[in-house]
Design an enzyme around this catalytic site. Structure first.
Site, PDB file in Angstrom:
ATOM      1  N   GLU A 139      17.249 -19.265 -14.185  1.00  0.00           N
ATOM      2  CA  GLU A 139      15.904 -18.738 -14.437  1.00  0.00           C
ATOM      3  C   GLU A 139      14.976 -19.288 -13.370  1.00  0.00           C
ATOM      4  O   GLU A 139      15.120 -20.443 -12.949  1.00  0.00           O
ATOM      5  CB  GLU A 139      15.412 -19.133 -15.832  1.00  0.00           C
ATOM      6  N   HIS A 178      25.676 -19.231 -25.094  1.00  0.00           N
ATOM      7  CA  HIS A 178      25.749 -18.045 -24.238  1.00  0.00           C
ATOM      8  C   HIS A 178      26.970 -18.063 -23.306  1.00  0.00           C
ATOM      9  O   HIS A 178      27.810 -17.161 -23.336  1.00  0.00           O
ATOM     10  CB  HIS A 178      24.498 -17.910 -23.382  1.00  0.00           C
TER      11      HIS A 178
END
Length: 598
Positions: A323, A347
């Site tokens: 990110e 995830h």
């Protein structure tokens, strides 16, 4: 809810003939199941008898026989009655019933009541309500459904609709009736204010739900968009005061599912005091991503990939998540969990399990989840020497100063919580023995993306080795599955550059979704909400799967915290700690996202 029989916990739509019926009559009856939307077509072939249905659909038949209810065929052209009052105005009781599709002649039809617990929060506003509208817009939801927001905030129906309307968008390829569809959806949205630990407040909600259900078979879905410390209170009150009496009741639980093995087991045990396992839908929204779901299709339906999917041809697999922004106000929450718990343990580990699993017996949810659990249980315990942790620091670039993690007012100045982590994992089984699976996840990095990179071995005795020189990576093929953004699948191959000389080039065989498919890719929450409504559990996490995941990471997390390991600091907007590159180099690997070619 736990008191419900397993029959009541599953989808209830219609009564079907017994297995002794002929194939033609079975097909006719099967086609009556939930045909009010295209949803059924996702899992049923065009022509198939009951005997050939996957296990999940046989369960559906069994439940429907127990309850013996029938759903009539509903077309997509049923008109909605227009209301005279504006959509955001407070409607009368009769108008509300009309808008929600309530009528007196309901027969044995079923209805779905979706309650978003924590409706005033960001997740509900930005993801859940827009996803529900997208499903309605594409005609995936059943004919009779109602959406209720539940939270502690005081709010009227009109105020909820006004709040929700600000986040709704229409599909790019179907905008001609956007406003009309939006109005119709908002008229099915209602609000009830209450405490999460108040049975009386949930009893009041139950009365409102029954009013909209109007005697139909009531199926209820609760989405817990609330902090984990109040999960149990909300589940207890919902199960005792607002569960369905004649249909199924399901609860979607958002991560985090605890902080370690002990807290996760305690949460599961508490949930199972009020719910059966088949009623609990633990959501990991990354499993709903289009490219993640395409993993099994890519591997199991293409002959060229399945034979290569092993240690014989693959030298490493990389799972990368980055990110380009920091915690930005979420520091208080993030500091309690860190990047390993927030991203890697769920995830990335879920994607790894899907990638590495053996071929399941079928596409039934339990068969797939069984194979994923086998992968997780085969994984070698994580060693601290195979892990690098980092934390971003302040950095000035282009005259702009970016803050450090500890500059966040909600984060302690002496925090050692990692905002970056890289790890080398191994699966000790016959297929993957010795193949490093490299994970990397971080905040405040140089870009935003998530991808899977599969780097293959070199061609033995390659005739063109002299053309590659010492560039080991250029001599090998690489399969890249870009999960987000700009979803794509591409294979890097070597080929000759046109001309009289012998010069080799590396090119991409590229499937760029935006160029190949004009249809907009659904948001992950749309897929997962629809699956929960349909009782499809493939993309949700089972309790033993969760236990295996925590068993892998809990010892590492405790060691990091007990030894107070100081993270390696990296500048905001950089590629992360240098230590991550040394970790990869230890296994003769170079991170695929740092080269010139992307």
């Amino acid at each position: 809810m736990a008191a419900l029989s397993s029959a009541q916990s599953c989808r209830i739509y219609s009564s079907l003939p017994s297995s002794s019926s002929s194939s033609s009559s079975s097909l006719t009856s099967l086609q009556r199941i939930a045909v009010s939307s295209p949803a059924t077509k996702r899992f049923l072939p065009a022509k198939v008898s009951l005997q050939s249905q996957p296990v999940s659909h046989r369960n559906v038949v069994r439940m429907q026989q127990d309850v013996a209810t029938t759903v009539t065929v509903v077309g997509n052209d049923t008109p909605f009655n227009k209301l005279k009052e504006g959509i955001l105005s407070v409607t009368s009781s009769e108008e509300s019933k009309e808008a929600a599709g309530i009528d007196d002649d309901n027969g044995n039809e079923s209805t779905v009541s979706i309650t978003v617990v924590g409706a005033s929060g960001d997740l509900a506003k930005k993801k859940i309500f827009p996803a529900l509208f997208a499903l309605y817009y594409e005609d995936w939801l059943p004919k009779h459904f109602t959406v209720y927001g539940y939270a502690r905030s005081k709010m009227t129906d009109a105020e909820l609709r006004n709040m929700v309307s600000k986040t709704l968008t229409c599909r790019i390829d179907k905008r001609e009736n956007c406003g009309e569809k939006m109005d119709q959806f908002l008229k099915r949205c209602f609000y009830h204010s209450g405490q999460y630990d108040s049975q009386q407040n949930f009893e009041d909600l139950d009365k409102k739900l029954k009013e909209h259900e109007a005697g139909r078979v009531s199926n209820r879905l609760f989405y817990l968009s609330i902090p984990p410390n109040i999960f149990i209170d909300a589940v207890r009150c919902a199960s005792m005061s607002a569960s369905s009496g004649n249909g199924w009741t399901r609860v979607i639980v958002e991560k985090p599912f605890g902080r370690d093995s002990e807290s996760s087991a305690a949460l599961t045990k508490a949930l199972k005091q009020y719910l059966e396992e088949e009623q609990i839908f633990r959501i990991d929204h990354y499993l709903g991503k289009e490219l993640v779901e395409n993993l099994s299709v890519l591997r199991f339906s293409n002959l060229i990939f399945e034979p290569l999917w092993s240690r014989q041809y693959i030298r490493n697999v990389q799972l990368i998540f980055s990110e380009d922004f920091g915690t930005e106000g979420r520091g208080g929450y993030f500091n309690n969990y860190g990047i390993i718990r927030d991203i890697m343990q769920n995830h990335l580990l879920q994607i790894l399990a899907l990638f590495a699993m053996e071929t399941p017996v079928s596409l039934d949810a339990e068969d797939i989840r069984n194979e994923k659990v086998k992968v997780l249980r085969s994984m070698r315990p994580l060693q601290l020497e195979n892990v690098v942790v980092g934390q971003y620091k302040s950095h000035t670039k282009g005259g702009v100063t970016y803050p450090a993690y500890t500059d966040d007012k909600t984060v302690p100045k002496d925090s050692l919580t990692p905002t970056f982590a890289a790890a080398a994992l191994f699966i000790d089984n016959a297929r993957w023995d010795g193949v490093p699976f490299l994970m990397k996840a971080g905040k405040a990095l140089h870009n935003k993306w998530a991808e899977i990179r599969v780097q293959f071995r070199r061609v033995p005795g390659n005739l063109y080795n002299r053309n590659f020189g010492t560039d080991f990576d250029r001599a090998t093929n690489e399969l890249v599955i870009r999960v987000q953004p700009d979803e794509a699948i591409y294979l890097k191959i070597n080929n000759k550059v046109p001309g009289l000389g012998m010069r080799l080039d590396r090119s991409n065989l590229n499937l760029l979704y935006a160029a190949r498919y004009s249809k907009e890719i659904p948001d992950a929450y749309e897929r997962l909400l629809l699956d929960a409504i349909e009782g499809e559990r493939r993309l949700f996490i089972r309790s033993d799967e969760l236990d295996a995941a925590w068993a892998l990471f809990t010892p590492l997390l405790k060691e990091l915290e007990e030894k107070k390991i100081i993270p390696e600091y990296y500048p905001y907007g950089s590629r992360g700690p240098v230590g991550a590159h040394y970790l990869a180099a230890r296994y003769n690997v170079r991170w695929g996202d740092v080269g010139v070619e992307q």
